[in-house]
Motif scaffolding. Structure first.
Motif, PDB file in Angstrom:
ATOM      1  N   GLN A 288      33.975  45.389  44.395  1.00 29.16           N
ATOM      2  CA  GLN A 288      33.259  45.954  43.272  1.00 29.16           C
ATOM      3  C   GLN A 288      31.951  45.198  43.072  1.00 29.16           C
ATOM      4  O   GLN A 288      31.893  43.983  43.265  1.00 29.16           O
ATOM      5  CB  GLN A 288      34.107  45.860  41.999  1.00 29.16           C
ATOM      6  CG  GLN A 288      35.375  46.699  42.024  1.00 29.16           C
ATOM      7  CD  GLN A 288      36.161  46.559  40.738  1.00 29.16           C
ATOM      8  OE1 GLN A 288      36.444  45.460  40.274  1.00 29.16           O
ATOM      9  NE2 GLN A 288      36.537  47.688  40.153  1.00 29.16           N
TER      10      GLN A 288
ATOM     11  N   ILE B  55      37.434  42.566  35.160  1.00 26.32           N
ATOM     12  CA  ILE B  55      37.284  42.521  36.610  1.00 26.32           C
ATOM     13  C   ILE B  55      38.440  41.687  37.136  1.00 26.32           C
ATOM     14  O   ILE B  55      38.614  40.537  36.726  1.00 26.32           O
ATOM     15  CB  ILE B  55      35.940  41.889  37.031  1.00 26.32           C
ATOM     16  CG1 ILE B  55      34.776  42.666  36.423  1.00 26.32           C
ATOM     17  CG2 ILE B  55      35.823  41.855  38.553  1.00 26.32           C
ATOM     18  CD1 ILE B  55      33.423  42.028  36.658  1.00 26.32           C
TER      19      ILE B  55
ATOM     20  N   TYR C 131      36.646  41.974  43.031  1.00 25.86           N
ATOM     21  CA  TYR C 131      37.624  42.906  43.576  1.00 25.86           C
ATOM     22  C   TYR C 131      38.457  43.529  42.467  1.00 25.86           C
ATOM     23  O   TYR C 131      38.704  42.895  41.440  1.00 25.86           O
ATOM     24  CB  TYR C 131      38.560  42.185  44.545  1.00 25.86           C
ATOM     25  CG  TYR C 131      37.887  41.657  45.785  1.00 25.86           C
ATOM     26  CD1 TYR C 131      37.482  40.332  45.859  1.00 25.86           C
ATOM     27  CD2 TYR C 131      37.640  42.478  46.869  1.00 25.86           C
ATOM     28  CE1 TYR C 131      36.862  39.837  46.989  1.00 25.86           C
ATOM     29  CE2 TYR C 131      37.020  41.998  48.010  1.00 25.86           C
ATOM     30  CZ  TYR C 131      36.628  40.682  48.060  1.00 25.86           C
ATOM     31  OH  TYR C 131      36.015  40.194  49.175  1.00 25.86           O
ATOM     32  N   SER C 132      38.856  44.775  42.694  1.00 25.87           N
ATOM     33  CA  SER C 132      39.775  45.444  41.777  1.00 25.87           C
ATOM     34  C   SER C 132      41.195  44.966  42.046  1.00 25.87           C
ATOM     35  O   SER C 132      41.440  44.179  42.974  1.00 25.87           O
ATOM     36  CB  SER C 132      39.686  46.958  41.967  1.00 25.87           C
ATOM     37  OG  SER C 132      40.237  47.303  43.235  1.00 25.87           O
TER      38      SER C 132
END
Length: 120
Positions: free
Chosen positions: A107, A28, A100-101
């Motif tokens: 996410q 991640i 977050y991506s």
């Protein structure tokens, strides 16, 4: 692929303790929250506790002073120590990781849940 695997649930008597673990595998890009939710039969899922960036912790009022959330960054694991358990704590407990991506898309990841039953 991100996976969250919970463990540590079970049957305990009122006043007892349990420690839940949630191991996070996969990548991640940026995590801002790791937390626990629960869902009792016939009820909506509710937030229980969270640890956010900087290790700040927050709890729902009904578990304050009884539950403690912590994280081990080296092991990519989040824990929920539950003491002085009450029958109303009975529920399926779910681990959640929010982040977050690489392209900063939000996410949200969930574990499969672990049953906690508090009963004499």
């Amino acid at each position: 692929q991100v996976q969250l695997v919970e463990s540590g649930g079970g049957l305990v008597q009122p006043g007892g303790s349990l420690r839940l673990s949630c191991a996070v595998s996969g990548s991640i890009f940026s995590i801002y929250s790791m937390g626990w939710y629960r869902q009792a039969p016939g009820k909506q899922r509710e937030w229980v506790a969270a640890v956010v960036s900087g290790d700040s912790t927050t709890y729902r009022d009904s578990v304050k002073g009884r539950f403690t959330i912590s994280r081990d960054n080296a092991k990519n694991t989040v824990y929920l120590q539950m003491n002085s358990l009450k029958p109303e704590d009975t529920a399926v407990y779910y681990c959640n990781v929010a982040g977050y991506s690489r392209t900063w898309q939000p996410q949200d990841f969930w574990g499969q849940g672990t049953q906690v039953t508090v009963s004499s």
